[in-house]
Structures are given as structure tokens and as C-alpha cells.
Design an enzyme around this catalytic site. Structure first.
Site, PDB file in Angstrom:
ATOM      1  N   ALA A  20      45.221  33.961  48.238  1.00  0.00           N
ATOM      2  CA  ALA A  20      44.916  32.575  47.870  1.00  0.00           C
ATOM      3  C   ALA A  20      44.160  31.784  48.929  1.00  0.00           C
ATOM      4  O   ALA A  20      43.953  30.586  48.764  1.00  0.00           O
ATOM      5  CB  ALA A  20      46.217  31.846  47.503  1.00  0.00           C
ATOM      6  N   SER A  21      43.721  32.419  50.001  1.00  0.00           N
ATOM      7  CA  SER A  21      43.073  31.620  51.047  1.00  0.00           C
ATOM      8  C   SER A  21      41.653  31.202  50.663  1.00  0.00           C
ATOM      9  O   SER A  21      41.109  30.253  51.194  1.00  0.00           O
ATOM     10  CB  SER A  21      43.043  32.385  52.375  1.00  0.00           C
ATOM     11  OG  SER A  21      42.264  33.554  52.243  1.00  0.00           O
ATOM     12  N   ARG A  22      41.048  31.925  49.713  1.00  0.00           N
ATOM     13  CA  ARG A  22      39.667  31.561  49.337  1.00  0.00           C
ATOM     14  C   ARG A  22      39.430  31.919  47.861  1.00  0.00           C
ATOM     15  O   ARG A  22      40.295  32.487  47.189  1.00  0.00           O
ATOM     16  CB  ARG A  22      38.657  32.270  50.234  1.00  0.00           C
ATOM     17  CG  ARG A  22      38.626  33.775  50.006  1.00  0.00           C
ATOM     18  CD  ARG A  22      37.641  34.460  50.925  1.00  0.00           C
ATOM     19  NE  ARG A  22      37.220  35.726  50.350  1.00  0.00           N
ATOM     20  CZ  ARG A  22      36.626  36.697  51.028  1.00  0.00           C
ATOM     21  NH1 ARG A  22      36.373  36.545  52.309  1.00  0.00           N
ATOM     22  NH2 ARG A  22      36.261  37.805  50.423  1.00  0.00           N
ATOM     23  N   TYR A 158      36.633  50.323  41.066  1.00  0.00           N
ATOM     24  CA  TYR A 158      37.067  48.938  40.811  1.00  0.00           C
ATOM     25  C   TYR A 158      37.438  48.779  39.331  1.00  0.00           C
ATOM     26  O   TYR A 158      38.495  48.241  38.997  1.00  0.00           O
ATOM     27  CB  TYR A 158      35.912  47.992  41.181  1.00  0.00           C
ATOM     28  CG  TYR A 158      36.175  46.520  40.920  1.00  0.00           C
ATOM     29  CD1 TYR A 158      36.885  45.747  41.833  1.00  0.00           C
ATOM     30  CD2 TYR A 158      35.692  45.895  39.765  1.00  0.00           C
ATOM     31  CE1 TYR A 158      37.120  44.402  41.599  1.00  0.00           C
ATOM     32  CE2 TYR A 158      35.915  44.550  39.532  1.00  0.00           C
ATOM     33  CZ  TYR A 158      36.625  43.798  40.450  1.00  0.00           C
ATOM     34  OH  TYR A 158      36.857  42.465  40.213  1.00  0.00           O
ATOM     35  N   LYS A 162      41.062  47.765  37.460  1.00  0.00           N
ATOM     36  CA  LYS A 162      41.222  46.603  36.577  1.00  0.00           C
ATOM     37  C   LYS A 162      41.693  47.030  35.188  1.00  0.00           C
ATOM     38  O   LYS A 162      42.476  46.333  34.541  1.00  0.00           O
ATOM     39  CB  LYS A 162      39.912  45.804  36.508  1.00  0.00           C
ATOM     40  CG  LYS A 162      39.498  45.184  37.846  1.00  0.00           C
ATOM     41  CD  LYS A 162      40.572  44.277  38.429  1.00  0.00           C
ATOM     42  CE  LYS A 162      40.114  43.491  39.647  1.00  0.00           C
ATOM     43  NZ  LYS A 162      41.159  42.643  40.212  1.00  0.00           N
TER      44      LYS A 162
HETATM   45  P1  NAD Z   1      37.411  36.809  47.134  1.00  0.00           P
HETATM   46  O1  NAD Z   1      36.968  38.032  47.851  1.00  0.00           O
HETATM   47  O2  NAD Z   1      36.835  35.509  47.501  1.00  0.00           O
HETATM   48  O3  NAD Z   1      39.006  36.666  47.212  1.00  0.00           O
HETATM   49  C1  NAD Z   1      39.866  37.748  47.161  1.00  0.00           C
HETATM   50  C2  NAD Z   1      41.040  37.437  48.067  1.00  0.00           C
HETATM   51  O4  NAD Z   1      41.994  38.503  47.965  1.00  0.00           O
HETATM   52  C3  NAD Z   1      40.618  37.355  49.530  1.00  0.00           C
HETATM   53  O5  NAD Z   1      41.149  36.189  50.106  1.00  0.00           O
HETATM   54  C4  NAD Z   1      41.238  38.589  50.155  1.00  0.00           C
HETATM   55  O6  NAD Z   1      41.589  38.445  51.513  1.00  0.00           O
HETATM   56  C5  NAD Z   1      42.459  38.762  49.282  1.00  0.00           C
HETATM   57  N1  NAD Z   1      43.036  40.100  49.385  1.00  0.00           N
HETATM   58  C6  NAD Z   1      42.422  41.294  49.145  1.00  0.00           C
HETATM   59  N2  NAD Z   1      43.273  42.301  49.406  1.00  0.00           N
HETATM   60  C7  NAD Z   1      44.439  41.717  49.805  1.00  0.00           C
HETATM   61  C8  NAD Z   1      45.691  42.221  50.231  1.00  0.00           C
HETATM   62  N3  NAD Z   1      45.922  43.547  50.303  1.00  0.00           N
HETATM   63  N4  NAD Z   1      46.678  41.358  50.557  1.00  0.00           N
HETATM   64  C9  NAD Z   1      46.458  40.020  50.496  1.00  0.00           C
HETATM   65  N5  NAD Z   1      45.296  39.483  50.120  1.00  0.00           N
HETATM   66  C10 NAD Z   1      44.290  40.334  49.791  1.00  0.00           C
HETATM   67  O7  NAD Z   1      37.148  37.140  45.617  1.00  0.00           O
HETATM   68  P2  NAD Z   1      37.501  36.358  44.264  1.00  0.00           P
HETATM   69  O8  NAD Z   1      36.285  36.366  43.460  1.00  0.00           O
HETATM   70  O9  NAD Z   1      38.194  35.066  44.540  1.00  0.00           O
HETATM   71  O10 NAD Z   1      38.518  37.403  43.616  1.00  0.00           O
HETATM   72  C11 NAD Z   1      39.817  37.076  43.154  1.00  0.00           C
HETATM   73  C12 NAD Z   1      40.210  38.049  42.061  1.00  0.00           C
HETATM   74  O11 NAD Z   1      39.331  37.879  40.940  1.00  0.00           O
HETATM   75  C13 NAD Z   1      40.084  39.526  42.481  1.00  0.00           C
HETATM   76  O12 NAD Z   1      41.168  40.256  41.964  1.00  0.00           O
HETATM   77  C14 NAD Z   1      38.784  39.950  41.811  1.00  0.00           C
HETATM   78  O13 NAD Z   1      38.757  41.334  41.553  1.00  0.00           O
HETATM   79  C15 NAD Z   1      38.830  39.130  40.552  1.00  0.00           C
HETATM   80  N6  NAD Z   1      37.515  38.957  39.891  1.00  0.00           N
HETATM   81  C16 NAD Z   1      36.525  38.271  40.526  1.00  0.00           C
HETATM   82  C17 NAD Z   1      35.283  38.138  39.878  1.00  0.00           C
HETATM   83  C18 NAD Z   1      34.148  37.383  40.486  1.00  0.00           C
HETATM   84  O14 NAD Z   1      33.035  37.424  39.907  1.00  0.00           O
HETATM   85  N7  NAD Z   1      34.314  36.691  41.609  1.00  0.00           N
HETATM   86  C19 NAD Z   1      35.099  38.705  38.617  1.00  0.00           C
HETATM   87  C20 NAD Z   1      36.133  39.407  38.025  1.00  0.00           C
HETATM   88  C21 NAD Z   1      37.346  39.509  38.673  1.00  0.00           C
END
Ligand code: NAD
Length: 249
Positions: A20-22, A158, A162
Site C-alpha cells: 500500500a505504499s504506492r 504474471y 493472476k
Molecule cells: P506498483 O508497482 O506501483 O505497486 C505494487 C506494490 O506492491 C509496491 O508498493 C510493491 O512494493 C508492493 N509489493 C510487491 N511485492 C510485495 C511483497 N512481497 N510484499 C509487500 N509488498 C509488495 O503497482 P500497482 O499498479 O499499484 O499494482 C498493484 C496491483 O495491481 C498489483 O497486484 C498489480 O499486479 C495489479 N494490477 C496493476 C495494473 C496496472 O496497470 N497498474 C493492471 C492490472 C493489475
């Protein structure tokens, strides 16, 4: 006035958001905290970002846990239960992505992706759901992806994780429904976060041209749907895709 009402309605609800940090996780944490939910925001590496999130809202507490490691998840759940006595909502959001030809993926890369995207949700859900089953109440939301639904060239591992998440969602909805626990997936299309910074502007424009709503998604698009799903009472076992019409199945 609306904020005060929301606070009164939701003060008792405790939500754990992983990663949840970003990005999407941060937006979910902020949106729910602004509505009065008590939020435990998990982070792995980005301590500064996590601290700034906590400063934004008194309803947010942060905890450092790598959710691919069971002992760290157990510590986080213990901390949450000691502080709030229960967990009403779990949002398995943490995840990583990598683009690579299927034939080039090493065992190490496979293990890393499975651990961070799939095992993390399995393990966190196992640790949290015990409390939900005892209380006969709960809501679990897994953040999957359109790629889990339709597959993606060069992101096959990936996509496998999912699709696995979605399988877990459907199975747990059946297993946990009698305990009054709802389990759903949110499957985003392309959302404007650091996860997509690998794309240049031309590539983003090409993707936009394929999307009927003619824009890529914003983190708030996902957070709004998550809030709705928490407050709903009769939706379970569903894969809800928020993608601007990019993927229509
Ligand atoms: P992001 O990379 O900004 O955020 C992902 C966060 O997950 C990061 O803060 C990372 O440090 C954290 N993380 C990863 N592995 C971890 C672990 N082992 N323990 C604790 N924290 C961990 O990406 P986002 O886009 O915010 O992604 C969030 C979710 O949405 C992910 O599951 C991603 O697969 C999914 N998603 C994103 C998109 C997109 O287009 N951005 C599309 C489909 C799905």
C-alpha cells in the site's frame, strides 16, 4: 457532513491492504481512510512513502511486511489483531510484473513471481481468514488483472499468477460463503502507476486507442470499486474487471 456520517458508519471496520505504499494500494488506503475505515497499510521496501501515507490520515497505520514470507505476514496479522481486535476486510493488492519471452523465464524468476503474486495472497488470506471465520463475517478482495482473464504475450508468468488468484477467488467464495465471508477479484486493465513506467508515451497512446473510453485508468477508478465491493452484501466469487472497455468478455 458526509465525511462525519461516513466516519460514524465505518469507524468499526478494519481493513488490511497489502503493497500500500504506492500506486493502487496507496489510493485504496487513502480512499477508505477518508471514509472512516481503520486501515493497516502494508509496505515492503518504501518506508519513506509509507510514512508519508500515514501522515496523510489518522485512520492509517503502517506495517512493514514482505507478504511473500509467512513469518512477516504472521507478525503483521498479530500486530493488527492486537491493535484492533479484528480484521473485517483483506485486500490482497501487492504484486510485481515482468515482461519476458516465456522461453527465457528462469526457474528463479518463476519462483519470484509465484511467491510475490500468488503465494502472498494464499498465505495472507490463510493468516487473516481464521479471525473472519471465528466471527462469521468478512470480505476479501484480490487484485488480479485482465491478463489473468485473457492471457498476455510476454507476460505469461504474471498472467498465470493472476489466473491463479481468480481461481482462488472462485474457490474461496464457495468454501467461505457459509461463514458469511465474501471473496471477489478486481481485475484492472491498464492503470497509471509505476508498474507501467516501462511504456513510453507512444506506447501508451497506442493502448489508449484500443480502449473504448479513450483513456488509461486512474488509481481512483480501482479504489472506488473496492469501496463499493466492501459495502455491498451479496456479491461473491466474481471477477470484476475495470478496464474502460479494453477487455469485454
Ligand atoms: P506498483 O508497482 O506501483 O505497486 C505494487 C506494490 O506492491 C509496491 O508498493 C510493491 O512494493 C508492493 N509489493 C510487491 N511485492 C510485495 C511483497 N512481497 N510484499 C509487500 N509488498 C509488495 O503497482 P500497482 O499498479 O499499484 O499494482 C498493484 C496491483 O495491481 C498489483 O497486484 C498489480 O499486479 C495489479 N494490477 C496493476 C495494473 C496496472 O496497470 N497498474 C493492471 C492490472 C493489475
Amino acid at each position: 457532513m458526509e465525511q462525519i456520517n461516513n466516519r460514524m458508519n465505518n469507524t468499526e471496520k478494519v481493513v488490511l491492504v497489502t503493497g500500500a505504499s504506492r500506486g493502487i494500494g496507496r489510493e485504496i488506503a487513502k480512499t477508505l481512510a477518508n471514509k472512516g475505515y481503520k486501515v493497516i497499510a502494508d509496505y515492503n521496501k518504501s518506508e519513506e512513502q509509507a510514512k508519508s501515507l500515514k501522515q496523510e490520515n489518522e485512520n492509517i497505520e503502517i506495517f512493514k511486511a514482505d507478504v511473500s514470507k509467512r513469518e512477516e505476514v504472521q507478525e503483521m496479522v498479530k500486530f493488527t489483531l492486537e491493535k484492533y481486535k479484528k480484521i473485517d476486510v483483506l485486500i490482497n493488492n501487492a504484486g510485481i510484473s515482468e515482461s519476458k519471452l516465456f522461453t527465457d523465464v528462469t526457474d528463479k524468476e518463476w519462483d519470484k513471481m509465484i511467491k510475490n503474486n500468488l503465494y502472498s495472497a494464499f498465505c495472507t488470506t490463510q493468516e487473516v481468514v481464521k479471525n473472519m471465520i471465528t466471527r462469521k463475517e468478512g470480505c476479501i478482495i484480490n487484485v488480479s488483472s485482465v491478463w489473468g482473464m485473457i492471457g498476455s504475450s510476454c507476460e505469461s508468468i504474471y498472467s498465470i499468477t493472476k489466473a491463479g488468484i481468480d481461481g482462488m477467488t472462485k474457490s474461496l467464495a464457495k468454501e467461505l460463503g457459509p461463514s458469511n465471508i465474501r471473496v471477489n477479484s478486481i481485475a484492472p486493465g491498464i492503470i497509471d502507476t509505476d508498474m507501467n513506467k516501462c511504456y513510453n508515451n507512444d506506447e501508451i497512446d497506442d493502448i489508449k486507442n484500443e480502449i473504448p473510453l479513450e483513456r488509461i485508468g486512474k488509481t481512483i477508478d480501482i479504489a472506488k470499486c473496492i469501496k463499493w465491493l466492501i459495502e455491498d452484501e451479496y456479491t461473491t466469487g466474481q471477477i470484476i474487471s475495470i478496464n474502460g472497455g479494453w477487455v469485454i468478455t
